[in-house]
Scaffold this motif. Structure first.
Motif, short mmCIF file in Angstrom:
data_model
loop_
_atom_site.label_atom_id
_atom_site.label_comp_id
_atom_site.label_asym_id
_atom_site.label_seq_id
_atom_site.Cartn_x
_atom_site.Cartn_y
_atom_site.Cartn_z
N SER A 342 0.83 -1.20 0.00
CA SER A 342 0.00 0.00 0.00
C SER A 342 0.87 1.25 0.00
O SER A 342 1.81 1.39 0.79
N ASP A 343 0.57 2.16 -0.94
CA ASP A 343 1.32 3.41 -1.14
C ASP A 343 2.76 3.17 -1.57
O ASP A 343 3.59 4.08 -1.49
N GLY A 344 3.04 1.97 -2.02
CA GLY A 344 4.37 1.70 -2.57
C GLY A 344 4.40 1.94 -4.07
O GLY A 344 3.37 1.97 -4.74
N PHE A 345 5.61 2.14 -4.62
CA PHE A 345 5.72 2.29 -6.06
C PHE A 345 7.00 1.63 -6.55
O PHE A 345 7.94 1.37 -5.81
N ASP A 346 6.99 1.36 -7.85
CA ASP A 346 8.17 0.77 -8.48
C ASP A 346 8.18 1.21 -9.93
O ASP A 346 7.19 1.74 -10.46
N VAL A 347 9.32 1.00 -10.58
CA VAL A 347 9.48 1.40 -11.98
C VAL A 347 9.57 0.15 -12.84
O VAL A 347 10.26 -0.81 -12.50
N TYR A 348 8.83 0.17 -13.96
CA TYR A 348 8.77 -0.98 -14.87
C TYR A 348 9.05 -0.52 -16.30
O TYR A 348 8.90 0.66 -16.64
N LYS A 349 9.42 -1.49 -17.13
CA LYS A 349 9.53 -1.29 -18.57
C LYS A 349 8.47 -2.16 -19.24
O LYS A 349 8.74 -3.29 -19.67
N PRO A 350 7.21 -1.65 -19.32
CA PRO A 350 6.12 -2.49 -19.82
C PRO A 350 6.30 -2.92 -21.27
O PRO A 350 5.70 -3.90 -21.69
N GLY A 351 7.14 -2.19 -22.01
CA GLY A 351 7.38 -2.58 -23.40
C GLY A 351 7.99 -3.97 -23.51
O GLY A 351 7.84 -4.65 -24.53
N THR A 352 8.67 -4.40 -22.45
CA THR A 352 9.28 -5.74 -22.46
C THR A 352 8.24 -6.83 -22.26
O THR A 352 8.55 -8.02 -22.40
N LEU A 353 7.02 -6.45 -21.94
CA LEU A 353 5.95 -7.42 -21.70
C LEU A 353 5.15 -7.71 -22.97
O LEU A 353 4.23 -8.54 -22.94
N THR A 354 5.47 -7.05 -24.07
CA THR A 354 4.71 -7.20 -25.30
C THR A 354 5.57 -7.84 -26.39
O THR A 354 6.78 -8.04 -26.22
N MET A 364 11.38 2.51 -22.61
CA MET A 364 10.49 3.44 -21.91
C MET A 364 10.18 2.92 -20.51
O MET A 364 9.80 1.77 -20.34
N GLU A 365 10.34 3.82 -19.54
CA GLU A 365 10.10 3.45 -18.14
C GLU A 365 8.82 4.12 -17.62
O GLU A 365 8.58 5.31 -17.88
N PHE A 366 8.03 3.33 -16.91
CA PHE A 366 6.81 3.83 -16.27
C PHE A 366 6.85 3.47 -14.79
O PHE A 366 7.31 2.39 -14.42
N PHE A 367 6.36 4.38 -13.97
CA PHE A 367 6.25 4.04 -12.55
C PHE A 367 4.81 3.62 -12.26
O PHE A 367 3.86 4.07 -12.90
N ALA A 368 4.67 2.74 -11.28
CA ALA A 368 3.36 2.32 -10.81
C ALA A 368 3.28 2.59 -9.31
O ALA A 368 4.22 2.34 -8.57
N HIS A 369 2.13 3.11 -8.89
CA HIS A 369 1.92 3.48 -7.49
C HIS A 369 0.60 2.86 -7.03
O HIS A 369 -0.45 3.10 -7.64
N ARG A 370 0.65 2.06 -5.98
CA ARG A 370 -0.56 1.44 -5.42
C ARG A 370 -1.09 2.33 -4.31
O ARG A 370 -0.36 2.69 -3.38
N TYR A 371 -2.40 2.62 -4.35
CA TYR A 371 -2.96 3.67 -3.49
C TYR A 371 -3.83 3.10 -2.38
O TYR A 371 -4.84 2.44 -2.64
N HIS A 372 -3.46 3.32 -1.13
CA HIS A 372 -4.31 3.12 0.06
C HIS A 372 -4.96 1.74 0.15
O HIS A 372 -6.08 1.63 0.65
N SER A 373 -4.31 0.69 -0.28
CA SER A 373 -4.95 -0.62 -0.24
C SER A 373 -4.98 -1.21 1.16
O SER A 373 -5.69 -2.19 1.41
N ASP A 374 -4.25 -0.64 2.10
CA ASP A 374 -4.33 -1.14 3.48
C ASP A 374 -5.44 -0.46 4.26
O ASP A 374 -5.83 -0.90 5.34
#
Length: 583
Positions: A342-354, A364-374
């Protein structure tokens, strides 16, 4: 402790609202006037009733009463889950367990959504007497009927004044100096929803149908529908308690005006309701207005914006190529390597998933942030560009899909000199029991907007976005629609609407691969756009410029902006080829 002077000051503050008895006798109304008494009813099993303690002449007002304006759903009792972990006693609106006893005291009409509950202290002790049987003293049947306050009376004046007070404001205290009382019972001209919003500020009167004598019980005809419902209940349940019976009181013919009939009590946005007959042209921005009265939801901040035909599909295709949709499938399913706290984030390269073999796509790098799941049972993830390559590509994708037309239309609508998309973020979720009402923009001199549109939707879903009205008294839910955006400006409060739990027997095949842990995913995109100038750059820098978690491309170091995506003067700037002073 207050000193004497402070107490005197406080007394002065109340001098204009404390009225002497002569003033009350001249301008006020009395809710019994010593004519009435509550005691055991003369009707078997009816409980208590209301009785006259003196003679009341035919046509006299027996009792005036303010009215609480409600809708039928307000009386419904739903199942509650007392073991709910995230929200205490969350209501299950699929399971009805009963109706409130208050329903028995409400006036209603079968063709109207409006229910009116008298709130005078003695009004709800008036029992059913059947239809009037004659004018003789103590004749059987009803001896009172209801009517709206008569023009020129204190009741009519008082409640015209009260009803016309601005919603949410303090009552003015200059009642006795008002000379214009030529609009009695103004609620009769309003839509039922508007009447509900002024609950408590309207009234009716109980009037004697004949002479009523000392000791007589006051009786009202509850109407034919009530009579038939009671007859059926007592026949089917001869030994049941009368307190289990539920039915509203019928109003006399003609009591409800025509504009209260066959009306909806659901808040709807006119521009959305009319889309089939009045489609929005690309780039056209219209204020959201209420379908029931045409008034704006928010005079400054709630807009609906037409996008180019096919825009949603084009930007979905762009997002799929960049791997963002596949990233969401993994994030929302908490797959290994894609689980955030919860409220953590990380950086991914989603282009490698396709299967996209473009070299740049994998950089290309994208960050992902998970919001208030706790805090809530809520798996919202924000995904946005992390490096400059991804940021530029994201905005170019917006432009290629046709968003430049939307920026131009929005800028022209509000007379801006230019507009900059200073941030963009995907938002994805599969389940949400609770979320937070919030505003993304504030104090920008009405020059900044969060423009939200759908990427992946769920067909036939309940409303997905809640928008709060400007007076903060009403929240309306809307569905995300293809090629349509919702724009929220300064203090435009909104939230992701709680999503109902899915039926495990529901056919999920239409969603194909757009699933995570057996639930359909929902993804929208928010484009944060503004005319950024000396009047608001400091506020925008304060709110958005920083590196927690994203650097937001350092848009707000100074003005003029380094990037401009639409400018009125030259119209040469675009999302793919921005103007401005450059990088």
């Amino acid at each position: 402790m207050l000193d004497r002077d402070d107490e005197d000051d406080d007394d002065d503050d109340f001098e204009d609202i404390i009225k002497p008895l002569p003033w009350l006798n001249q301008h006020g109304i009395c809710l019994s006037n010593g004519k009435l008494l509550v005691k055991s009813s003369s009707i078997n099993y009816a409980g208590r009733g209301l009785f006259a303690t003196t003679h009341i002449g035919k046509g006299d007002v027996v009792l005036p009463s303010p009215l609480i304006a409600m809708r039928k759903e307000d009386f419904v009792i739903y199942e509650a889950d007392d073991e709910q972990e995230f929200v205490r006693n969350i209501v299950d609106k699929d399971t009805i367990v009963g109706q409130e006893l208050l329903y028995n005291y409400a006036f209603s009409h079968p063709d109207s959504p409006l229910y009116l509950v008298p709130s005078a202290p003695m009004a709800n002790f008036i029992n059913h007497g059947g239809s009037k049987k004659g004018n003789k003293p103590k004749a059987e049947g009803a001896n009172v009927q209801v009517r709206w306050p008569k023009a020129g009376t204190n009741s009519a004046k008082l409640f015209q004044w009260a009803y016309n007070q601005k919603k949410g404001s303090h009552f003015d205290t200059d009642f006795e100096n008002i000379s214009n009382f030529d609009n009695p019972n103004p609620w009769l001209k309003d839509h039922p929803i508007d009447v509900m919003e002024r609950s408590g500020k309207l009234a009716l009167e109980y009037v004697a149908l004949r002479d009523i004598y000392d000791g007589e019980e006051i009786l009202l005809d509850y109407g034919q529908l009530w009579h038939e419902a009671w007859a059926e209940y007592s026949y089917r349940n001869p030994y049941a308690r009368t307190s289990f019976f539920r039915h509203a009181i019928g109003v006399p013919d003609g009591f409800y005006p025509e504009n209260w009939m066959d009306a909806s009590d659901v808040y709807e946005i006119a521009e959305i309701v009319d889309l089939e007959n009045k489609p929005l042209e690309p780039g056209v921005a219209l204020p959201m207005t209420w379908a029931h009265n045409g008034k704006p939801v928010g005079s400054k901040y709630a807009y609906i914006l037409g996008l180019e035909k096919g825009f949603s599909d084009k930007f979905l295709e762009h997002s799929e190529k960049r791997g963002v949709v596949e990233l969401y499938k993994r994030l929302l399913a908490d797959r290994e390597g894609f689980t955030l706290v919860s409220d953590g984030f990380d950086v991914y390269k989603p282009g490698t998933l396709t299967n996209n073999t473009e070299a740049e796509n994998k950089l290309m790098e994208f960050f992902a942030h998970r919001y208030h799941s706790d805090t809530w049972n809520f798996n919202m993830h924000f995904v946005s560009a992390w490096n400059e390559m991804a940021r530029k590509d994201m905005f170019k994708g917006l432009g290629d899909a046709g968003f430049d037309i939307a920026l131009k239309g929005f800028g022209e609508r509000f007379g801006y000199d230019n507009m900059t998309c200073f941030h963009g973020s995907y938002m994805g979720v599969t389940h949400c029991d609770m979320s937070m009402m919030h505003s993304d923009m504030y104090a920008t001199e009405d020059k900044a907007w969060n423009i939200v549109f759908p990427i992946v939707t769920v067909e036939g879903a309940d409303p997905e976005l809640d928008v709060m009205s400007e007076d903060m008294n009403t929240i309306v839910g809307v569905n995300y629609l293809k090629d349509i955006a919702y724009a929220m400006g300064d203090f435009g409060y909104h939230q992701t609407r709680p999503i109902v739990h899915y039926d495990p027997n529901h056919d999920m095949s239409p969603y194909g691969e757009m699933m995570a842990n057996g639930l359909p995913i929902r993804v929208v995109f928010g484009a944060y756009c503004a005319q950024i100038d000396e009047t608001n750059v400091a506020m925008l820098r304060h709110v958005y410029d920083g590196d927690d978690p994203a650097p937001f491309a350092d848009q707000f170091k100074d003005v003029p902006m380094r990037e401009i995506h639409w400018d009125r003067a030259t119209e040469t700037s675009s999302l793919a080829k921005p103007g401005g002073k450059g990088l």
